[in-house]
Design a protein around this motif. Sequence first.
Motif, mmCIF file in Angstrom:
data_model
loop_
_atom_site.group_PDB
_atom_site.id
_atom_site.type_symbol
_atom_site.label_atom_id
_atom_site.label_comp_id
_atom_site.label_asym_id
_atom_site.label_seq_id
_atom_site.Cartn_x
_atom_site.Cartn_y
_atom_site.Cartn_z
ATOM 1 N N GLN A 2 0.842 -1.196 0.000
ATOM 2 C CA GLN A 2 0.000 0.000 0.000
ATOM 3 C C GLN A 2 0.874 1.243 0.000
ATOM 4 N N THR A 3 0.662 2.137 -0.943
ATOM 5 C CA THR A 3 1.425 3.377 -1.006
ATOM 6 C C THR A 3 0.692 4.484 -0.298
ATOM 7 N N SER A 4 1.442 5.475 0.165
ATOM 8 C CA SER A 4 0.853 6.604 0.886
ATOM 9 C C SER A 4 -0.161 7.332 0.020
ATOM 10 N N GLY A 5 -1.348 7.582 0.582
ATOM 11 C CA GLY A 5 -2.377 8.324 -0.137
ATOM 12 C C GLY A 5 -3.254 7.452 -1.005
ATOM 13 N N GLN A 6 -2.935 6.152 -1.137
ATOM 14 C CA GLN A 6 -3.725 5.258 -1.963
ATOM 15 C C GLN A 6 -4.961 4.793 -1.189
ATOM 16 N N ALA A 7 -6.094 4.793 -1.854
ATOM 17 C CA ALA A 7 -7.339 4.400 -1.197
ATOM 18 C C ALA A 7 -7.322 2.919 -0.851
ATOM 19 N N ILE A 8 -7.890 2.582 0.294
ATOM 20 C CA ILE A 8 -7.989 1.190 0.729
ATOM 21 C C ILE A 8 -9.396 0.694 0.414
ATOM 22 N N GLU A 9 -9.499 -0.339 -0.399
ATOM 23 C CA GLU A 9 -10.790 -0.896 -0.765
ATOM 24 C C GLU A 9 -11.185 -1.985 0.237
ATOM 25 N N ILE A 10 -12.361 -1.864 0.800
ATOM 26 C CA ILE A 10 -12.871 -2.856 1.743
ATOM 27 C C ILE A 10 -14.207 -3.356 1.214
ATOM 28 N N GLU A 11 -14.327 -4.655 1.045
ATOM 29 C CA GLU A 11 -15.593 -5.230 0.603
ATOM 30 C C GLU A 11 -16.626 -5.051 1.711
ATOM 31 N N ARG A 12 -17.783 -4.547 1.354
ATOM 32 C CA ARG A 12 -18.774 -4.255 2.379
ATOM 33 C C ARG A 12 -20.188 -4.296 1.802
ATOM 34 N N ALA A 13 -21.171 -4.281 2.695
ATOM 35 C CA ALA A 13 -22.572 -4.308 2.295
ATOM 36 C C ALA A 13 -22.935 -3.037 1.543
ATOM 37 N N ARG A 14 -24.006 -3.104 0.767
ATOM 38 C CA ARG A 14 -24.425 -1.965 -0.054
ATOM 39 C C ARG A 14 -24.951 -0.811 0.785
ATOM 40 N N SER A 15 -25.515 -1.129 1.940
ATOM 41 C CA SER A 15 -26.153 -0.091 2.744
ATOM 42 C C SER A 15 -26.328 -0.576 4.175
ATOM 43 N N VAL A 16 -26.761 0.332 5.043
ATOM 44 C CA VAL A 16 -27.108 -0.037 6.413
ATOM 45 C C VAL A 16 -28.234 -1.068 6.403
ATOM 46 N N HIS A 18 -28.864 -3.422 4.142
ATOM 47 C CA HIS A 18 -28.328 -4.733 3.808
ATOM 48 C C HIS A 18 -27.443 -5.265 4.933
ATOM 49 N N LEU A 19 -26.728 -4.374 5.602
ATOM 50 C CA LEU A 19 -25.902 -4.779 6.741
ATOM 51 C C LEU A 19 -26.775 -5.336 7.862
ATOM 52 N N ALA A 25 -29.743 -12.367 9.721
ATOM 53 C CA ALA A 25 -29.660 -13.709 9.144
ATOM 54 C C ALA A 25 -28.559 -14.534 9.800
ATOM 55 N N ALA A 26 -27.449 -13.880 10.143
ATOM 56 C CA ALA A 26 -26.303 -14.599 10.703
ATOM 57 C C ALA A 26 -26.503 -14.969 12.170
ATOM 58 N N ARG A 27 -27.118 -14.087 12.950
ATOM 59 C CA ARG A 27 -27.245 -14.316 14.397
ATOM 60 C C ARG A 27 -28.638 -13.902 14.884
ATOM 61 N N LEU A 212 -24.764 12.386 5.281
ATOM 62 C CA LEU A 212 -24.039 11.126 5.408
ATOM 63 C C LEU A 212 -24.796 10.055 4.641
ATOM 64 N N VAL A 213 -24.128 9.473 3.647
ATOM 65 C CA VAL A 213 -24.755 8.426 2.847
ATOM 66 C C VAL A 213 -24.543 7.071 3.526
ATOM 67 N N HIS A 214 -25.217 6.048 3.034
ATOM 68 C CA HIS A 214 -25.126 4.726 3.660
ATOM 69 C C HIS A 214 -23.700 4.206 3.694
ATOM 70 N N ASP A 215 -22.953 4.469 2.645
ATOM 71 C CA ASP A 215 -21.593 3.939 2.609
ATOM 72 C C ASP A 215 -20.708 4.550 3.693
ATOM 73 N N ASN A 216 -21.024 5.772 4.144
ATOM 74 C CA ASN A 216 -20.278 6.363 5.258
ATOM 75 C C ASN A 216 -20.404 5.502 6.506
ATOM 76 N N TRP A 217 -21.635 5.107 6.820
ATOM 77 C CA TRP A 217 -21.875 4.310 8.027
ATOM 78 C C TRP A 217 -21.327 2.899 7.886
ATOM 79 N N VAL A 218 -21.551 2.290 6.715
ATOM 80 C CA VAL A 218 -21.096 0.912 6.518
ATOM 81 C C VAL A 218 -19.573 0.837 6.583
ATOM 82 N N TYR A 219 -18.898 1.795 5.965
ATOM 83 C CA TYR A 219 -17.434 1.795 5.988
ATOM 84 C C TYR A 219 -16.913 1.931 7.418
#
Length: 250
Positions: A2-16, A18-19, A25-27, A212-219
């Motif tokens: 990872q280089t400085s300033g490069q965005a980190i991609e994290i796989e995540r749910a589409r929204s709160v 879906h989260l 479903a899991a618990r 604040l969009v859903h991706d803000n909270w999910v991230y």
Amino acid sequence: MQTSGQAIEIERARSVVHLLRDRIAARPDQEAFRHPVPGPDGTEHWESVTWAEAGRRVDELAAGLLALGLRPQDRVALLATTRLEWILADLAINCAGGATTAIYPSSLPEEVRHILTDSGAVLAVVEDAAKLAVVRDLDLPAVRAVVTMDDSGAAGDGERELSLAQLAERGRAHLAADPEAVRRAGDGVGPETLATLIYTSGTTGRPKGVRLVHDNWVYEGVAADRLGLVRAEDLQYMWLPLSTRWARCS
């Protein structure tokens, strides 16, 4: 590497939304919340709510909001202190495709007026009869209905003013007629869908809405999990106002 300033991609749910679905479903039988409940003798005891039960209550409230005519991205104000119903209402608003407008519980009537007007809120969920009176006295035609969290706070014909229990009852009727109503509304929510408007005055002037969009909270949630800041078995004690960003992220 990872280089400085490069965005980190994290796989995540589409929204709160879906989260939340994934979590239920899991618990489904795991404790989701624990909250104080007054007993018949006036003392309080702690009551647990599982993820499955929380999901059912959220779906009923979301369906109730849809029955009141909530449309995608409509703003719904939340004016209350920290309590379980705040969380359930917030999730219900998102699951119905709306956006929560958080109002600090100690806001003065003119501040409440400004936020309701500036955000374009069409519905409001308030804590009790006192908060209901504040919104009622503002006489804002754009706010079509006000829901009180305390059943004792409800007054009126059940149309313009109703309790959270009455909203849930409407939701059950709506789901009986259209079982997929909440599922469809939630499916329309994506990463860039507005989830929350939090009003802050910053350093000067009137409060300004922070989008604040859903991706803000999910991230935030996924990042906290990756960093080991929270675990599934952790007990979190909520005491900060849920109308602030920090409490909603904790």
